[in-house]
Design an enzyme around this catalytic site. Structure first.
Site, short mmCIF file in Angstrom:
data_model
loop_
_atom_site.label_atom_id
_atom_site.label_comp_id
_atom_site.label_asym_id
_atom_site.label_seq_id
_atom_site.Cartn_x
_atom_site.Cartn_y
_atom_site.Cartn_z
N SER A 3 -7.59 5.92 -0.83
CA SER A 3 -7.79 4.62 -1.45
C SER A 3 -9.24 4.16 -1.30
CB SER A 3 -6.86 3.57 -0.82
OG SER A 3 -5.51 3.96 -0.91
N ASP A 7 0.81 -1.22 0.00
CA ASP A 7 0.00 0.00 0.00
C ASP A 7 0.84 1.27 0.00
OD1 ASP A 7 -2.57 1.26 0.03
OD2 ASP A 7 -2.33 1.69 2.16
N GLN A 42 -5.09 -1.08 -7.34
CA GLN A 42 -5.77 -0.20 -6.41
C GLN A 42 -6.50 0.90 -7.16
OE1 GLN A 42 -3.93 2.76 -3.30
NE2 GLN A 42 -4.23 0.82 -2.24
#
Length: 351
Positions: free
Chosen positions: A282, A222, A334
């Protein structure tokens, strides 16, 4: 204001026989409350200026919780999650695992992360029995860019001192990053690539095993992921106004200059007149683990990020993760909100 209680149980002393990322991601079993319920053992990291907890921490802990409920000969191959609400680092998280399916070759789990009675994060992940694909299989993999090995950091690499300053978002990170200088500045955004080398600090313990390595990779995946969009578009993304750049305190400006240079994106003055990021968060995150037993998250891994599309206030980024020997370990995707600052008078949209 309520009492600051980031964990349900008083955290134990840090286990120095384990890597920092193992301590950071440690889970406490709450089987006394009900089956397959876990909670964070230690307070989770809230990056400076972020809306909530670092998403990679919740990604990693939901994976770790799910891994605890599958047989030892099953490994994760597919992980899909949604960020529902910003996590609060001052409140414990409860992880509820549901055993959806128990198959001979595959098993499925869902995990819900909850705070104050509300879901902040939901996951579906699938595990495969090792060797269930048969003795003869079809196989191929995208190769690691040959140029990447020309920028591999040494084993004794230490990050620049400015990253450990009190106002640095990298301070006390359980993993290290080495940014590769951009080599495609003259290309359109969809053809640009963002490269970095990453690894967990210290050595992941034998007790943690391959599952600890997989959780660490999930945590690292991430890092700067949706941040690829402002980088390939050369958007101003720092938490200070661009027009006030000349009015910053000298030490703050120096830190930003060093950070931008370390990432290979030139001088701050080059951003004058460029659009500014108004919101970046996100929405969802997926990881496909291709070679889970080959993951060594405490050794250098190369990540390549690219974006096939951005528009309507959102963007999609793809990431490939390789081991140092060129093995494709995982592919991740993502989608996130990437909204620009609007002209005065225009209504600000909310999530």
């Amino acid at each position: 204001m309520g009492e600051h209680r980031p964990t349900l149980v008083r955290p134990p002393p840090v286990d120095t026989s384990k890597a920092p990322i193992e301590n950071a991601l440690e889970l406490t079993d709450l089987s006394i409350i009900g089956p397959d319920i876990f909670t964070n053992t230690r307070e989770l990291w809230h990056p400076p200026g972020a809306r909530g907890i670092y998403g990679g921490a919740v990604i990693a802990q939901t994976l770790a919780a799910a891994q605890r409920t599958v047989p030892d000969n099953f490994v994760v191959h597919s992980y899909h999650c949604f960020f529902v609400l910003a996590g609060d680092s001052s409140v414990p998280i409860l992880y509820h695992v549901e055993r959806v399916r128990e198959g001979r070759s595959f098993c499925t789990r869902t995990v819900q992360a909850r705070q104050r009675g509300h879901a902040i994060f939901t996951v579906t992940c699938s595990f495969v029995r090792e060797g269930s694909g048969g003795a003869v299989t079809v196989s191929h993999a995208a190769p690691m860019p040959a140029e990447a090995l020309a920028q591999v950091p040494p084993d004794d690499y230490e990050e620049p001192e400015f990253l450990q300053e009190p106002n640095s978002s990298k301070r006390d990170d359980p993993f290290q990053s080495f940014r590769c200088k951009p080599h495609d500045a003259d290309k359109p955004p969809d053809q640009k690539r963002v490269w970095q080398w990453v690894r967990a600090r210290g050595k992941i313990s034998e007790e943690g095993g391959h599952r600890a390595h997989l959780s660490a990779l999930a945590y690292i995946s991430d890092s700067y992921f949706i941040g690829t969009i402002p980088r390939i578009h050369k958007l101003w993304r720092y938490p200070v106004k661009l027009e006030e750049l000349d009015q910053l305190e000298p030490d703050v400006r120096e830190h930003l200059e060093k950070l931008n240079d370390w990432e290979g994106y030139g001088k701050l003055e080059d951003y004058k007149g460029r659009p500014e990021v108004g919101m970046m968060v996100s929405l969802d995150h997926s990881i496909y683990f291709h070679n889970p037993k080959k993951v060594r998250a405490d050794e250098w891994m190369f990540t390549e990020m690219e974006s096939p599309w951005a528009g309507d206030g959102r963007g999609v980024v793809m990431q490939r993760v390789y081991s140092k020997d060129g093995t494709l370990l995982a592919t991740a995707f993502q989608e996130g909100v990437v909204r620009l600052k609007q002209e005065k008078g225009q209504q600000k949209a909310k999530l």
